[in-house]
Design a protein around this motif. Sequence first.
Motif, PDB file in Angstrom:
ATOM      1  N   PRO A  27    -112.068 -34.542 -53.136  1.00  0.00           N
ATOM      2  CA  PRO A  27    -110.847 -33.906 -53.649  1.00  0.00           C
ATOM      3  C   PRO A  27    -110.018 -33.318 -52.511  1.00  0.00           C
ATOM      4  CG  PRO A  27    -112.778 -33.199 -54.892  1.00  0.00           C
ATOM      5  CD  PRO A  27    -113.280 -33.928 -53.690  1.00  0.00           C
ATOM      6  N   PRO A  28    -108.709 -33.373 -52.613  1.00  0.00           N
ATOM      7  CA  PRO A  28    -107.872 -32.806 -51.558  1.00  0.00           C
ATOM      8  C   PRO A  28    -107.945 -31.279 -51.549  1.00  0.00           C
ATOM      9  CG  PRO A  28    -106.516 -33.513 -53.392  1.00  0.00           C
ATOM     10  CD  PRO A  28    -107.904 -33.963 -53.698  1.00  0.00           C
ATOM     11  N   LYS A  29    -107.675 -30.719 -50.376  1.00  0.00           N
ATOM     12  CA  LYS A  29    -107.666 -29.260 -50.236  1.00  0.00           C
ATOM     13  C   LYS A  29    -106.335 -28.823 -49.644  1.00  0.00           C
ATOM     14  CE  LYS A  29    -111.279 -27.126 -48.493  1.00  0.00           C
ATOM     15  NZ  LYS A  29    -112.239 -26.543 -47.501  1.00  0.00           N
ATOM     16  N   LEU A  30    -105.683 -27.890 -50.335  1.00  0.00           N
ATOM     17  CA  LEU A  30    -104.416 -27.328 -49.876  1.00  0.00           C
ATOM     18  C   LEU A  30    -104.641 -25.903 -49.394  1.00  0.00           C
ATOM     19  CD1 LEU A  30    -101.259 -27.440 -49.681  1.00  0.00           C
ATOM     20  CD2 LEU A  30    -101.222 -26.512 -52.015  1.00  0.00           C
ATOM     21  N   ALA A  31    -104.180 -25.609 -48.194  1.00  0.00           N
ATOM     22  CA  ALA A  31    -104.247 -24.257 -47.641  1.00  0.00           C
ATOM     23  C   ALA A  31    -102.847 -23.652 -47.662  1.00  0.00           C
ATOM     24  CB  ALA A  31    -104.786 -24.285 -46.217  1.00  0.00           C
ATOM     25  N   PRO A  80    -111.185 -30.590 -40.627  1.00  0.00           N
ATOM     26  CA  PRO A  80    -111.006 -31.901 -41.275  1.00  0.00           C
ATOM     27  C   PRO A  80    -111.075 -31.842 -42.791  1.00  0.00           C
ATOM     28  CG  PRO A  80    -113.181 -31.725 -40.277  1.00  0.00           C
ATOM     29  CD  PRO A  80    -112.426 -30.523 -39.832  1.00  0.00           C
ATOM     30  N   SER A  81    -111.596 -30.745 -43.350  1.00  0.00           N
ATOM     31  CA  SER A  81    -111.672 -30.646 -44.814  1.00  0.00           C
ATOM     32  C   SER A  81    -110.346 -30.240 -45.434  1.00  0.00           C
ATOM     33  CB  SER A  81    -112.749 -29.626 -45.217  1.00  0.00           C
ATOM     34  OG  SER A  81    -112.322 -28.293 -44.962  1.00  0.00           O
ATOM     35  N   VAL A  82    -109.379 -29.785 -44.614  1.00  0.00           N
ATOM     36  CA  VAL A  82    -108.079 -29.341 -45.113  1.00  0.00           C
ATOM     37  C   VAL A  82    -107.116 -30.521 -45.109  1.00  0.00           C
ATOM     38  CG1 VAL A  82    -106.104 -27.822 -44.708  1.00  0.00           C
ATOM     39  CG2 VAL A  82    -108.434 -26.971 -44.354  1.00  0.00           C
ATOM     40  N   THR A  83    -106.591 -30.851 -46.272  1.00  0.00           N
ATOM     41  CA  THR A  83    -105.681 -31.989 -46.403  1.00  0.00           C
ATOM     42  C   THR A  83    -104.248 -31.611 -46.078  1.00  0.00           C
ATOM     43  OG1 THR A  83    -107.077 -32.704 -48.248  1.00  0.00           O
ATOM     44  CG2 THR A  83    -104.981 -33.861 -47.936  1.00  0.00           C
ATOM     45  N   GLY A  84    -103.819 -30.456 -46.582  1.00  0.00           N
ATOM     46  CA  GLY A  84    -102.433 -30.034 -46.393  1.00  0.00           C
ATOM     47  C   GLY A  84    -102.329 -28.537 -46.170  1.00  0.00           C
ATOM     48  N   ILE A  85    -101.258 -28.144 -45.470  1.00  0.00           N
ATOM     49  CA  ILE A  85    -101.014 -26.734 -45.159  1.00  0.00           C
ATOM     50  C   ILE A  85     -99.560 -26.427 -45.494  1.00  0.00           C
ATOM     51  CG2 ILE A  85    -100.977 -24.962 -43.343  1.00  0.00           C
ATOM     52  CD1 ILE A  85    -102.902 -26.801 -41.743  1.00  0.00           C
ATOM     53  N   ILE A  86     -99.336 -25.304 -46.191  1.00  0.00           N
ATOM     54  CA  ILE A  86     -97.966 -24.865 -46.382  1.00  0.00           C
ATOM     55  C   ILE A  86     -97.850 -23.393 -45.993  1.00  0.00           C
ATOM     56  CG2 ILE A  86     -97.629 -26.492 -48.268  1.00  0.00           C
ATOM     57  CD1 ILE A  86     -97.513 -24.095 -50.169  1.00  0.00           C
ATOM     58  N   ALA A 105     -99.696 -29.019 -38.201  1.00  0.00           N
ATOM     59  CA  ALA A 105     -99.842 -30.416 -37.795  1.00  0.00           C
ATOM     60  C   ALA A 105     -99.009 -31.306 -38.713  1.00  0.00           C
ATOM     61  CB  ALA A 105    -101.302 -30.829 -37.848  1.00  0.00           C
ATOM     62  N   PRO A 106     -98.190 -32.214 -38.175  1.00  0.00           N
ATOM     63  CA  PRO A 106     -97.321 -33.033 -39.028  1.00  0.00           C
ATOM     64  C   PRO A 106     -98.053 -33.745 -40.158  1.00  0.00           C
ATOM     65  CG  PRO A 106     -96.682 -33.274 -36.741  1.00  0.00           C
ATOM     66  CD  PRO A 106     -97.948 -32.446 -36.738  1.00  0.00           C
ATOM     67  N   ALA A 107     -99.250 -34.244 -39.907  1.00  0.00           N
ATOM     68  CA  ALA A 107     -99.988 -34.969 -40.937  1.00  0.00           C
ATOM     69  C   ALA A 107    -100.393 -34.076 -42.103  1.00  0.00           C
ATOM     70  CB  ALA A 107    -101.231 -35.623 -40.336  1.00  0.00           C
ATOM     71  N   LYS A 108    -100.418 -32.751 -41.857  1.00  0.00           N
ATOM     72  CA  LYS A 108    -100.806 -31.801 -42.903  1.00  0.00           C
ATOM     73  C   LYS A 108     -99.621 -31.007 -43.434  1.00  0.00           C
ATOM     74  CE  LYS A 108    -105.567 -31.243 -41.248  1.00  0.00           C
ATOM     75  NZ  LYS A 108    -106.679 -30.289 -40.979  1.00  0.00           N
ATOM     76  N   ASP A 109     -98.420 -31.279 -42.952  1.00  0.00           N
ATOM     77  CA  ASP A 109     -97.230 -30.510 -43.330  1.00  0.00           C
ATOM     78  C   ASP A 109     -96.650 -31.050 -44.627  1.00  0.00           C
ATOM     79  OD1 ASP A 109     -94.988 -28.957 -43.476  1.00  0.00           O
ATOM     80  OD2 ASP A 109     -93.976 -29.856 -41.762  1.00  0.00           O
ATOM     81  N   VAL A 110     -97.362 -30.796 -45.732  1.00  0.00           N
ATOM     82  CA  VAL A 110     -96.993 -31.392 -47.014  1.00  0.00           C
ATOM     83  C   VAL A 110     -95.786 -30.711 -47.658  1.00  0.00           C
ATOM     84  CG1 VAL A 110     -99.272 -32.332 -47.502  1.00  0.00           C
ATOM     85  CG2 VAL A 110     -98.754 -29.974 -48.171  1.00  0.00           C
ATOM     86  N   ASP A 111     -95.324 -29.591 -47.091  1.00  0.00           N
ATOM     87  CA  ASP A 111     -94.087 -28.975 -47.572  1.00  0.00           C
ATOM     88  C   ASP A 111     -92.860 -29.643 -46.962  1.00  0.00           C
ATOM     89  OD1 ASP A 111     -93.656 -27.184 -49.562  1.00  0.00           O
ATOM     90  OD2 ASP A 111     -93.648 -25.392 -48.319  1.00  0.00           O
ATOM     91  N   GLY A 112     -93.072 -30.434 -45.915  1.00  0.00           N
ATOM     92  CA  GLY A 112     -91.971 -31.186 -45.318  1.00  0.00           C
ATOM     93  C   GLY A 112     -90.960 -30.339 -44.585  1.00  0.00           C
ATOM     94  N   LEU A 113     -91.355 -29.172 -44.076  1.00  0.00           N
ATOM     95  CA  LEU A 113     -90.388 -28.266 -43.453  1.00  0.00           C
ATOM     96  C   LEU A 113     -90.487 -28.205 -41.938  1.00  0.00           C
ATOM     97  CD1 LEU A 113     -90.523 -25.267 -45.969  1.00  0.00           C
ATOM     98  CD2 LEU A 113     -88.863 -27.139 -45.858  1.00  0.00           C
ATOM     99  N   GLY A 114     -91.551 -28.742 -41.370  1.00  0.00           N
ATOM    100  CA  GLY A 114     -91.689 -28.753 -39.921  1.00  0.00           C
ATOM    101  C   GLY A 114     -90.803 -29.801 -39.282  1.00  0.00           C
ATOM    102  N   ALA A 255    -105.477 -40.035 -45.412  1.00  0.00           N
ATOM    103  CA  ALA A 255    -106.683 -39.607 -44.711  1.00  0.00           C
ATOM    104  C   ALA A 255    -107.882 -40.455 -45.112  1.00  0.00           C
ATOM    105  CB  ALA A 255    -106.961 -38.130 -44.983  1.00  0.00           C
ATOM    106  N   ALA A 256    -107.954 -40.802 -46.402  1.00  0.00           N
ATOM    107  CA  ALA A 256    -109.082 -41.618 -46.876  1.00  0.00           C
ATOM    108  C   ALA A 256    -109.030 -43.031 -46.321  1.00  0.00           C
ATOM    109  CB  ALA A 256    -109.060 -41.655 -48.396  1.00  0.00           C
ATOM    110  N   ALA A 257    -107.823 -43.484 -46.001  1.00  0.00           N
ATOM    111  CA  ALA A 257    -107.670 -44.845 -45.477  1.00  0.00           C
ATOM    112  C   ALA A 257    -107.970 -44.947 -43.991  1.00  0.00           C
ATOM    113  CB  ALA A 257    -106.247 -45.330 -45.742  1.00  0.00           C
ATOM    114  N   GLN A 258    -108.071 -43.788 -43.316  1.00  0.00           N
ATOM    115  CA  GLN A 258    -108.354 -43.810 -41.875  1.00  0.00           C
ATOM    116  C   GLN A 258    -109.782 -44.242 -41.634  1.00  0.00           C
ATOM    117  OE1 GLN A 258    -106.132 -43.282 -39.383  1.00  0.00           O
ATOM    118  NE2 GLN A 258    -104.562 -43.097 -40.984  1.00  0.00           N
ATOM    119  N   PRO A 259    -110.020 -45.102 -40.643  1.00  0.00           N
ATOM    120  CA  PRO A 259    -111.398 -45.501 -40.337  1.00  0.00           C
ATOM    121  C   PRO A 259    -112.230 -44.330 -39.837  1.00  0.00           C
ATOM    122  CG  PRO A 259    -109.893 -46.277 -38.633  1.00  0.00           C
ATOM    123  CD  PRO A 259    -109.045 -45.733 -39.732  1.00  0.00           C
ATOM    124  N   ARG A 260    -113.474 -44.271 -40.264  1.00  0.00           N
ATOM    125  CA  ARG A 260    -114.356 -43.202 -39.811  1.00  0.00           C
ATOM    126  C   ARG A 260    -114.827 -43.449 -38.387  1.00  0.00           C
ATOM    127  NH1 ARG A 260    -118.370 -41.979 -44.967  1.00  0.00           N
ATOM    128  NH2 ARG A 260    -116.719 -41.386 -46.485  1.00  0.00           N
TER     129      ARG A 260
END
Length: 261
Positions: A27-31, A80-86, A105-114, A255-260
């Motif tokens: 499950p995704p985690k939002l901080a 790595p357990s944090v999916t998004g940060i706002i 981090a841009p990959a976690k900037d799910v508010d789109g404000l950075g 993130a799930a599509a990234q190779p481990r």
Amino acid sequence: MKLLSGRDIALFIKERHALTVAGLSVPPKLAIIRSADNEAAERYLRAKSAYGHDIGAQVDTYVESAGTMLDRIAALNADPSVTGIIIQLPVTTPELTDAALAAVAPAKDVDGLGPNSPYEAGTPKAVLWLLAAHNVDIAGRIAVVGQGRLIGRPLADRLEAAGHHVTRCDIHTPDVGAVTRASHMVFSATGQPHLIKSQMIMPGTVCVDAGSPAPEFDPAVYQRDDVIITPNPGGVGPMTVVSLFDNLLIAAQQAAAQPRR
């Protein structure tokens, strides 16, 4: 008057989001980070936490001082357990706002404000979804009243990027009413209750209240039968929460599509 409600649309999308989360292995985690002096944020935090709970996403809130906020962001970027940060705005100072948004981090900037976020800013995305769901075309002369970095400015940027002519109004605009009276669509995002009076709106105008928590259009505007308008509450607000979590799920899928390693 035609009301552009967002509640039913948000409920429909929430069901789809829940199915998406159920299909993820983790499950995704939002901080969510807010400043210690921003008690007014509690209303918005409750809405986001409730939505996350309903779709199966984890939502964690961190209350930080000006001296600890950037360290917290750095720690969450590295987790790595944090999916998004706002960053729940406003924070203490404009300088801290700039620094905090840039630090996510841009990959976690799910508010789109950075400055480098790959995601569309939440409220502009919500506004466009709401209009599309009600089959309201974006056309004609457009006024965006309010140029805050959270809503007004990115909304105007998004509309201009789509090729629309936008007149931006802010506290320095000498006659906002003259602009709005000449506009076919008026988007208000100032945080000022009842700022847009009925005499500032011509017949047939699409009125979008992207501010909060109190309505930015005067009650007299809602009594007219010749406008199209979003309710407040129940218009853009529910869709903003939806659009945030839509970005979070995009981040989770990527993130799930990234190779481990």
